[in-house]
Design an enzyme around this catalytic site. Structure first.
Site, PDB file in Angstrom:
ATOM      1  N   ASP A  62     -28.799  10.164  -0.398  1.00 18.35           N
ATOM      2  CA  ASP A  62     -29.187  10.032   1.006  1.00 18.35           C
ATOM      3  C   ASP A  62     -28.096   9.275   1.756  1.00 18.35           C
ATOM      4  O   ASP A  62     -27.842   8.105   1.476  1.00 18.35           O
ATOM      5  CB  ASP A  62     -30.522   9.281   1.097  1.00 18.35           C
ATOM      6  CG  ASP A  62     -31.125   9.298   2.496  1.00 18.35           C
ATOM      7  OD1 ASP A  62     -30.419   9.687   3.441  1.00 18.35           O
ATOM      8  OD2 ASP A  62     -32.297   8.911   2.635  1.00 18.35           O
ATOM      9  N   CYS A 102     -32.622  13.012   8.075  1.00 19.40           N
ATOM     10  CA  CYS A 102     -33.326  13.149   6.790  1.00 19.40           C
ATOM     11  C   CYS A 102     -34.288  14.325   6.691  1.00 19.40           C
ATOM     12  O   CYS A 102     -34.053  15.278   5.955  1.00 19.40           O
ATOM     13  CB  CYS A 102     -34.064  11.853   6.489  1.00 19.40           C
ATOM     14  SG  CYS A 102     -32.994  10.389   6.497  1.00 19.40           S
ATOM     15  N   HIS A 152     -40.326  12.665   2.184  1.00 12.53           N
ATOM     16  CA  HIS A 152     -40.100  12.649   3.630  1.00 12.53           C
ATOM     17  C   HIS A 152     -40.437  13.962   4.316  1.00 12.53           C
ATOM     18  O   HIS A 152     -39.808  14.341   5.311  1.00 12.53           O
ATOM     19  CB  HIS A 152     -38.655  12.238   3.949  1.00 12.53           C
ATOM     20  CG  HIS A 152     -38.546  11.494   5.249  1.00 12.53           C
ATOM     21  ND1 HIS A 152     -37.373  10.920   5.693  1.00 12.53           N
ATOM     22  CD2 HIS A 152     -39.464  11.210   6.216  1.00 12.53           C
ATOM     23  CE1 HIS A 152     -37.565  10.332   6.866  1.00 12.53           C
ATOM     24  NE2 HIS A 152     -38.841  10.495   7.198  1.00 12.53           N
TER      25      HIS A 152
END
Length: 509
Positions: A62, A102, A152
């Site tokens: 990430d 994200c 997410h």
């Protein structure tokens, strides 16, 4: 049984087994997809032919940008395991995050769709339960499926604070086809990290979470090495907080000795070096974990027939152009590292042409010999993954549909659409052409050529390519509020609505 009959029975038994195997390989996912795919199966690019359906191990970092890794000629970061992997892999020099933030990246990866199709163009919005996704497709094709780490994609109810959704378990029906499940919606508290298991029981990762997450991945692989499987291992680092890697990794870097990119202004350089040292510590810790994972795959005896991918969902500006984190259209935010190793089919080498986020799923399905759903919008490049081969006159779309959080409107954020080709970056905002860079002669994107008469023909050509992309993705390039209304979304309380004088804000920074 007479001896002369035994070979005949063995021969016909073998034919029956082969027929059963071929039926399994060509499994029709029409019950999930609803139609046949137009995708072609990847050719064999090496002399080794896999004995069974390939496994897929997809390792996702990430906020790890493409420039910060040893094999990309960065001599100050310590990534020996990824450097070794790069020598065995296809190196994608221009892997592009279609939307450098994200949740949108994750939704585009799992569905092979662009954000305006799947609807995740803003963090903490829920991906549709009925979406056709990587986990569902591989599961329907007979694979064991597993997901570990950051998700997410569950989102939260309209009007509910996003932090509530980030701390709750994901219902079984919303896990998009993944059965082995060690997941938390979102956390970046890497040393005090918990997750929910298959039964939504709350568990704790011991220590720095990337290490036990890797152990869990190794356990899954060990238990499934005799059956085809797909595993997504989704790490949180090197996403900020930048200074929370294990101390032994932080000790490897002395901030004042680090060399910065030339597009970091003098007034930001001290801060940038401190942040970069912490960022590097996270990256080196992940490299160690990935080394353990690769060793486990070798020991399991499945390396040749395993597609192993390492990449990141987006990059981090790290004070280039005075900015931190993501969403921006510059290379520090949109370009990510990507390695793909599949010894049974792919030879090591370099792929220079851009590949965008929606292209990942169809390309993996092509390599796996699985039909591609019509719902997928990305391109299948599996047949073109030959070192040195041009993927065609391909441009990766880059976009920001709704600016939010650290780059909300009041922080200078704006909607944009653009393309990244192997050489050029061209971007428009709502007022018109905004950025044009020749990334070959200007790799740090310090000279904006937009509306320069000397580059008028080039800009016209790139504009035509961008418009073709927008037509193909049915993108009218409207203001953010139009899409928030269309999808019945509310802005997060941390964000501000568009100021009335938004279009008058200085765009030249």
């Amino acid at each position: 049984m007479p001896d002369f009959k035994r070979p005949i029975l063995i021969f016909f038994g073998g034919l029956l087994l082969l027929a059963g195997y071929m039926y399994q390989v060509e499994i029709d996912v029409s019950s999930l997809i609803g139609s046949e795919s137009t995708a072609s199966t990847a050719p064999i690019l090496t002399d080794r032919i896999p004995d069974s359906k390939p496994n897929l191990v997809f390792v996702l970092a990430d906020q790890w940008r493409a420039q910060e890794i040893g094999y990309a000629s960065n001599t100050q970061i310590i990534t020996p395991n990824l450097d070794k992997l790069s020598a065995q892999s296809l190196i994608f020099q221009n892997a592009v995050a279609t939307m450098a933030v994200c949740a949108p990246w994750r939704a585009s990866f799992l569905t092979g769709q662009y954000p305006l199709t799947h609807g995740i163009f803003y963090n903490d919005k829920p991906l549709a339960t009925k979406a056709v996704t990587l986990g569902k497709i591989y599961k329907e094709a007979g694979y064991q499926t597993g997901y570990i780490g950051k998700w997410h994609l569950n989102g939260h109810a309209r009007g509910e604070n996003s932090s509530a959704g980030r701390n709750l378990p994901v219902p079984k029906e919303r896990r998009q086809g993944f059965d082995y499940w060690k997941v938390r919606e979102v956390t970046h508290d890497y040393n005090n990290s918990y997750y929910f298991d298959e039964e939504n029981r709350k568990q704790t990762w011991s220590g720095y979470d990337a290490f036990p997450q890797t152990d869990s991945a190794i356990s899954f692989i060990s238990r499934n090495k005799k059956n085809p499987f797909v595993l997504v291992l989704s790490y949180g680092p090197p996403h900020d907080p930048y200074f929370s890697a294990p101390k032994e990794y932080q000790a490897l870097y002395v901030a004042k000795k680090l060399v910065l990119r030339p597009n970091v202004a003098v007034e930001f350089q001290d801060s940038a070096r401190r942040v970069l040292a912490g960022y590097y510590a996270h990256a080196t810790a992940l490299d160690h974990a990935i080394g353990d994972l690769l060793e486990a795959i070798e020991l399991a005896g499945i390396a040749d027939n395993t597609i192993f991918v390492f990449t990141s969902e987006h990059g981090d500006m790290l004070m280039s152009k005075g900015a931190l984190k993501k969403q921006r259209p510059w290379d520090e935010a949109i370009k990510v590292p990507m390695l793909m190793r599949y010894p049974a089919k792919l030879k090591p080498g370099i792929v220079e042409n851009p590949i965008g986020t929606p292209d990942l799923l169809p390309t993996l399905l092509g390599l796996s010999g699985i039909k591609i759903p019509k719902s997928v919008e990305g391109e299948d490049f599996s047949k073109d993954l030959v070192p040195g081969r041009d993927l065609g006159n391909h441009a990766a779309l880059i976009e920001l549909i709704v600016p939010f959080h650290e780059w909300k409107f009041l922080n200078g954020g704006r909607e944009y659409r653009g393309i990244r080709t192997v050489r050029y970056t061209y971007v428009k905002d709502l007022k018109g052409p905004w950025l044009l860079y020749d990334n070959q002669t200007d790799p740090y994107q310090m000279k904006n050529l937009v509306n320069d008469p000397a580059h008028a023909d080039l800009q016209k050509e790139l504009e035509a390519m961008l418009q073709a992309k927008l037509r193909k993705t049915k993108d009218e390039f409207l203001p953010a509020d139009a899409y928030m209304t269309q999808w019945n979304y509310l802005y997060d309380p941390r964000d501000s609505l568009r100021p009335k004088d938004y279009l008058m804000i200085n765009r030249d920074f």
